[in-house]
Motif scaffolding. Structure first.
Motif, PDB file in Angstrom:
ATOM      1  N   ALA A  38      17.654 -32.292  23.670  1.00  0.00           N
ATOM      2  CA  ALA A  38      18.978 -32.642  23.196  1.00  0.00           C
ATOM      3  C   ALA A  38      19.753 -31.364  22.901  1.00  0.00           C
ATOM      4  O   ALA A  38      19.204 -30.423  22.335  1.00  0.00           O
ATOM      5  CB  ALA A  38      18.869 -33.494  21.939  1.00  0.00           C
ATOM      6  N   PRO A  39      21.049 -31.293  23.300  1.00  0.00           N
ATOM      7  CA  PRO A  39      21.836 -30.090  23.036  1.00  0.00           C
ATOM      8  C   PRO A  39      21.823 -29.696  21.572  1.00  0.00           C
ATOM      9  O   PRO A  39      21.804 -28.510  21.236  1.00  0.00           O
ATOM     10  CB  PRO A  39      23.241 -30.490  23.506  1.00  0.00           C
ATOM     11  CG  PRO A  39      23.014 -31.560  24.526  1.00  0.00           C
ATOM     12  CD  PRO A  39      21.802 -32.305  24.055  1.00  0.00           C
ATOM     13  N   GLY A  40      21.783 -30.670  20.684  1.00  0.00           N
ATOM     14  CA  GLY A  40      21.767 -30.355  19.263  1.00  0.00           C
ATOM     15  C   GLY A  40      20.534 -29.591  18.838  1.00  0.00           C
ATOM     16  O   GLY A  40      20.596 -28.730  17.952  1.00  0.00           O
ATOM     17  N   ASP A  41      19.375 -29.882  19.480  1.00  0.00           N
ATOM     18  CA  ASP A  41      18.149 -29.169  19.148  1.00  0.00           C
ATOM     19  C   ASP A  41      18.250 -27.701  19.538  1.00  0.00           C
ATOM     20  O   ASP A  41      17.820 -26.820  18.792  1.00  0.00           O
ATOM     21  CB  ASP A  41      16.956 -29.807  19.859  1.00  0.00           C
ATOM     22  CG  ASP A  41      16.676 -31.216  19.374  1.00  0.00           C
ATOM     23  OD1 ASP A  41      17.127 -31.548  18.259  1.00  0.00           O
ATOM     24  OD2 ASP A  41      16.016 -31.977  20.099  1.00  0.00           O
ATOM     25  N   VAL A  42      18.807 -27.439  20.717  1.00  0.00           N
ATOM     26  CA  VAL A  42      18.967 -26.064  21.179  1.00  0.00           C
ATOM     27  C   VAL A  42      19.938 -25.320  20.274  1.00  0.00           C
ATOM     28  O   VAL A  42      19.706 -24.168  19.895  1.00  0.00           O
ATOM     29  CB  VAL A  42      19.447 -26.031  22.641  1.00  0.00           C
ATOM     30  CG1 VAL A  42      19.702 -24.595  23.098  1.00  0.00           C
ATOM     31  CG2 VAL A  42      18.429 -26.707  23.558  1.00  0.00           C
ATOM     32  N   GLU A  43      21.026 -25.972  19.921  1.00  0.00           N
ATOM     33  CA  GLU A  43      22.022 -25.344  19.051  1.00  0.00           C
ATOM     34  C   GLU A  43      21.449 -25.054  17.663  1.00  0.00           C
ATOM     35  O   GLU A  43      21.720 -24.003  17.071  1.00  0.00           O
ATOM     36  CB  GLU A  43      23.254 -26.239  18.938  1.00  0.00           C
ATOM     37  CG  GLU A  43      24.033 -26.359  20.238  1.00  0.00           C
ATOM     38  CD  GLU A  43      25.148 -27.387  20.148  1.00  0.00           C
ATOM     39  OE1 GLU A  43      25.312 -27.983  19.058  1.00  0.00           O
ATOM     40  OE2 GLU A  43      25.834 -27.600  21.164  1.00  0.00           O
ATOM     41  N   GLU A  44      20.647 -25.957  17.146  1.00  0.00           N
ATOM     42  CA  GLU A  44      20.053 -25.738  15.830  1.00  0.00           C
ATOM     43  C   GLU A  44      19.061 -24.577  15.872  1.00  0.00           C
ATOM     44  O   GLU A  44      19.014 -23.744  14.958  1.00  0.00           O
ATOM     45  CB  GLU A  44      19.350 -27.013  15.358  1.00  0.00           C
ATOM     46  CG  GLU A  44      18.555 -26.876  14.059  1.00  0.00           C
ATOM     47  CD  GLU A  44      19.414 -26.505  12.858  1.00  0.00           C
ATOM     48  OE1 GLU A  44      18.832 -26.078  11.838  1.00  0.00           O
ATOM     49  OE2 GLU A  44      20.662 -26.624  12.935  1.00  0.00           O
ATOM     50  N   GLU A  45      18.270 -24.525  16.923  1.00  0.00           N
ATOM     51  CA  GLU A  45      17.330 -23.413  17.058  1.00  0.00           C
ATOM     52  C   GLU A  45      18.075 -22.090  17.123  1.00  0.00           C
ATOM     53  O   GLU A  45      17.668 -21.107  16.502  1.00  0.00           O
ATOM     54  CB  GLU A  45      16.484 -23.594  18.314  1.00  0.00           C
ATOM     55  CG  GLU A  45      15.470 -22.486  18.531  1.00  0.00           C
ATOM     56  CD  GLU A  45      14.651 -22.702  19.787  1.00  0.00           C
ATOM     57  OE1 GLU A  45      14.358 -21.692  20.456  1.00  0.00           O
ATOM     58  OE2 GLU A  45      14.316 -23.859  20.095  1.00  0.00           O
ATOM     59  N   HIS A  46      19.179 -22.065  17.852  1.00  0.00           N
ATOM     60  CA  HIS A  46      19.954 -20.826  17.975  1.00  0.00           C
ATOM     61  C   HIS A  46      20.606 -20.461  16.638  1.00  0.00           C
ATOM     62  O   HIS A  46      20.693 -19.282  16.276  1.00  0.00           O
ATOM     63  CB  HIS A  46      21.024 -20.968  19.060  1.00  0.00           C
ATOM     64  CG  HIS A  46      21.742 -19.695  19.356  1.00  0.00           C
ATOM     65  ND1 HIS A  46      22.975 -19.382  18.823  1.00  0.00           N
ATOM     66  CD2 HIS A  46      21.372 -18.630  20.114  1.00  0.00           C
ATOM     67  CE1 HIS A  46      23.346 -18.193  19.251  1.00  0.00           C
ATOM     68  NE2 HIS A  46      22.402 -17.714  20.033  1.00  0.00           N
ATOM     69  N   ARG A  47      21.037 -21.456  15.877  1.00  0.00           N
ATOM     70  CA  ARG A  47      21.637 -21.179  14.566  1.00  0.00           C
ATOM     71  C   ARG A  47      20.610 -20.528  13.642  1.00  0.00           C
ATOM     72  O   ARG A  47      20.915 -19.558  12.931  1.00  0.00           O
ATOM     73  CB  ARG A  47      22.164 -22.477  13.935  1.00  0.00           C
ATOM     74  CG  ARG A  47      22.888 -22.274  12.599  1.00  0.00           C
ATOM     75  CD  ARG A  47      23.136 -23.603  11.896  1.00  0.00           C
ATOM     76  NE  ARG A  47      21.896 -24.257  11.494  1.00  0.00           N
ATOM     77  CZ  ARG A  47      21.194 -23.898  10.400  1.00  0.00           C
ATOM     78  NH1 ARG A  47      21.603 -22.904   9.624  1.00  0.00           N
ATOM     79  NH2 ARG A  47      20.066 -24.543  10.103  1.00  0.00           N
ATOM     80  N   VAL A  48      19.397 -21.060  13.655  1.00  0.00           N
ATOM     81  CA  VAL A  48      18.344 -20.498  12.814  1.00  0.00           C
ATOM     82  C   VAL A  48      18.015 -19.071  13.269  1.00  0.00           C
ATOM     83  O   VAL A  48      17.840 -18.167  12.442  1.00  0.00           O
ATOM     84  CB  VAL A  48      17.087 -21.392  12.859  1.00  0.00           C
ATOM     85  CG1 VAL A  48      15.922 -20.728  12.129  1.00  0.00           C
ATOM     86  CG2 VAL A  48      17.387 -22.758  12.262  1.00  0.00           C
ATOM     87  N   TRP A  49      17.933 -18.856  14.578  1.00  0.00           N
ATOM     88  CA  TRP A  49      17.684 -17.503  15.099  1.00  0.00           C
ATOM     89  C   TRP A  49      18.780 -16.539  14.645  1.00  0.00           C
ATOM     90  O   TRP A  49      18.493 -15.412  14.216  1.00  0.00           O
ATOM     91  CB  TRP A  49      17.619 -17.528  16.621  1.00  0.00           C
ATOM     92  CG  TRP A  49      17.524 -16.144  17.211  1.00  0.00           C
ATOM     93  CD1 TRP A  49      16.396 -15.388  17.340  1.00  0.00           C
ATOM     94  CD2 TRP A  49      18.605 -15.355  17.713  1.00  0.00           C
ATOM     95  NE1 TRP A  49      16.704 -14.167  17.897  1.00  0.00           N
ATOM     96  CE2 TRP A  49      18.047 -14.117  18.136  1.00  0.00           C
ATOM     97  CE3 TRP A  49      19.973 -15.560  17.854  1.00  0.00           C
ATOM     98  CZ2 TRP A  49      18.823 -13.101  18.692  1.00  0.00           C
ATOM     99  CZ3 TRP A  49      20.753 -14.545  18.404  1.00  0.00           C
ATOM    100  CH2 TRP A  49      20.185 -13.336  18.814  1.00  0.00           C
ATOM    101  N   THR A  50      20.033 -16.983  14.716  1.00  0.00           N
ATOM    102  CA  THR A  50      21.156 -16.136  14.325  1.00  0.00           C
ATOM    103  C   THR A  50      21.035 -15.706  12.865  1.00  0.00           C
ATOM    104  O   THR A  50      21.232 -14.536  12.527  1.00  0.00           O
ATOM    105  CB  THR A  50      22.482 -16.891  14.536  1.00  0.00           C
ATOM    106  OG1 THR A  50      22.635 -17.204  15.925  1.00  0.00           O
ATOM    107  CG2 THR A  50      23.662 -16.062  14.088  1.00  0.00           C
ATOM    108  N   GLU A  51      20.664 -16.625  11.992  1.00  0.00           N
ATOM    109  CA  GLU A  51      20.566 -16.309  10.566  1.00  0.00           C
ATOM    110  C   GLU A  51      19.399 -15.372  10.265  1.00  0.00           C
ATOM    111  O   GLU A  51      19.460 -14.573   9.324  1.00  0.00           O
ATOM    112  CB  GLU A  51      20.433 -17.599   9.760  1.00  0.00           C
ATOM    113  CG  GLU A  51      21.688 -18.467   9.795  1.00  0.00           C
ATOM    114  CD  GLU A  51      21.580 -19.679   8.893  1.00  0.00           C
ATOM    115  OE1 GLU A  51      20.505 -19.852   8.271  1.00  0.00           O
ATOM    116  OE2 GLU A  51      22.552 -20.444   8.813  1.00  0.00           O
TER     117      GLU A  51
END
Length: 433
Positions: A38-51
């Motif tokens: 799901a696109p949301g899963d990829v986006e959430e993973e990237h948000r966590v990586w960014t932080e």
């Protein structure tokens, strides 16, 4: 292992990038990928990586291009200083615009700590001042792969949907706005990716393709005065698409090739028949191959079976070790030029895994084991799509470049405490989200 929370698997992908000749294979694979993630899963993973990037990197920079690049490699122009950083890229415009071979400078931050702090915000936006394209050379079709000659770095060889290998002199002033290579190397009959220069013998270059063969050229031969050059020798023993080739860095006559037939072949360039063939070494197609630059007999392979294998050419009856940590097919494997026990692999799972073979067999807690085997020292999770290619810098230890399907180039260097031999494994859980 140094990583970040929320590392998720991604569904199956295709071979590196989508080309006209491979659309049918990739369309099916991409359909599976969309269904599994799901696109949301990829986006959430990237948000966590960014932080969490400030804790994991000394340097991390991201740059988005108008068009995807299927290739990236560090480039060392003649006369450039050790402090200058250049990369070779290409475009993949799907025929909508002209394609180009591109040269770019990479401006590294003066203060690594500052770079890591700023990277958290930079990771999710386009950074326009760190990477600058300074040369665009017209190219026929997308650039599948680009590699510069070690002895004469201004000479760059490229692969495209055409079977020929094209050579360009990047030091000359452009005289045409149209495709005009220095030379075309003929002999292959289909599109391919693998291409590598001989580090010991100037002008010798090998390439492979979907016609199941490998060709060798000598661009310093008397015939090289022409615009086209036939092969010095053709090697035909694989029974399927030859994905990758690599010269042994210690012996100018020895190279290896890997194929979708799941075989490894060791060749002597002076002969047209294989020196050794090792059959069915992976359970899937073999995509990646790389010789260790410190140890003559050691090389690695990567496969659609999601693994990386370590081999010793003195005993090919079985692999020395199998590295497991990717959740999808592994496109490429590259040994670190500054550390003989370290290598990296990039995959359809959107990750670049960095491995340290000295850690094989180290004791782990149950919690650490959930993140992967002890030899998996770092996972770069900054990309949101398949990572197509990866390159280590030869002048700045542990500095890396990776390019992904969604037009983004990332320049990064894992934190110093992760590079060290201590089993630091990144940052404490309390420091992560």
């Amino acid at each position: 292992m140094a990583s970040f929370p929320g590392q998720g698997a991604v569904g199956a992908g295709g071979r590196e990038g989508v080309t006209e000749n491979e659309e049918s294979r990739d369309e099916e694979d991409l359909g599976e990928e969309e269904g599994d993630n799901a696109p949301g899963d990829v986006e959430e993973e990237h948000r966590v990586w960014t932080e969490n990037a400030p804790f994991l990197y000394d340097v991390v920079m991201c740059h988005s291009f108008e068009w995807p690049s299927l290739t990236v490699s560090w480039f060392y122009p003649t006369g450039s200083s050790a402090n200058e950083n250049h990369v070779v890229l290409g475009t993949h415009t799907s025929g909508e615009e002209k394609n180009y071979l591109m040269l770019a400078t990479v401006s590294l931050p003066l203060t690594p700590g500052t770079a890591a702090t700023n990277s958290a915000s930079a990771a999710s936006t386009t950074v326009t001042d760190c990477i600058s394209i300074y040369r665009k050379i017209p190219h026929m079709g997308e650039v599948n792969r680009a590699r510069s000659m070690p002895q004469r770095p201004s000479i760059v060889a490229t692969k495209s949907p055409s079977p020929e290998v094209f050579l360009f002199d990047t030091s000359s002033n452009p005289t045409s706005t149209e495709f005009d290579p220095l030379m075309s190397l003929t002999g292959l009959e289909k599109e391919g990716y693998g291409i590598t220069w001989n580090q010991k013998r100037e002008g010798h270059i090998i390439s492979c393709s979907g016609d199941n063969t490998v060709c060798l050229w000598d661009i310093c031969s008397g015939q090289a005065n022409n615009k086209t050059l036939p092969p010095l020798r053709r090697f035909a023993h694989h029974t399927d698409y030859v994905e990758e080739v690599d010269w042994n860095p210690f012996n100018e006559n020895i190279f290896a090739s890997v194929s979708d037939d799941k075989n490894i072949i060791i060749w002597d360039a002076r002969l047209s028949t294989p020196a050794r063939t090792v059959s069915r070494v992976h359970s899937g197609e073999i995509y990646g191959l790389a010789y260790n630059t410190f140890q003559e007999h050691i090389f690695a392979t990567s496969s659609s079976d999601k693994t990386v294998a370590i081999w010793d050419a003195r005993n090919l009856s079985s692999k020395q070790h199998e590295l497991q940590g990717h959740s999808d097919e592994v496109f490429q494997v590259v040994w670190c030029p500054s550390e003989e026990h370290v290598l990296a692999s990039c995959s359809s799972d959107r990750h670049v895994n960095v491995w340290d073979l000295r850690r094989i067999g180290d004791e782990q807690s149950a919690e650490d084991a959930e993140d992967g085997p002890p030899e998996l020292m770092f996972v770069h999770g900054g990309h949101q799509s398949r990572v197509l290619e990866f390159s280590w810098s030869k002048t700045c230890p542990f500095l890396a470049a990776s390019i992904a399907e969604q037009n983004d180039l990332q320049i990064w260097k894992m934190a110093q405490n992760i590079q060290g031999e201590e089993d630091t494994r990144g940052v404490a859980d309390s420091e992560l989200e």
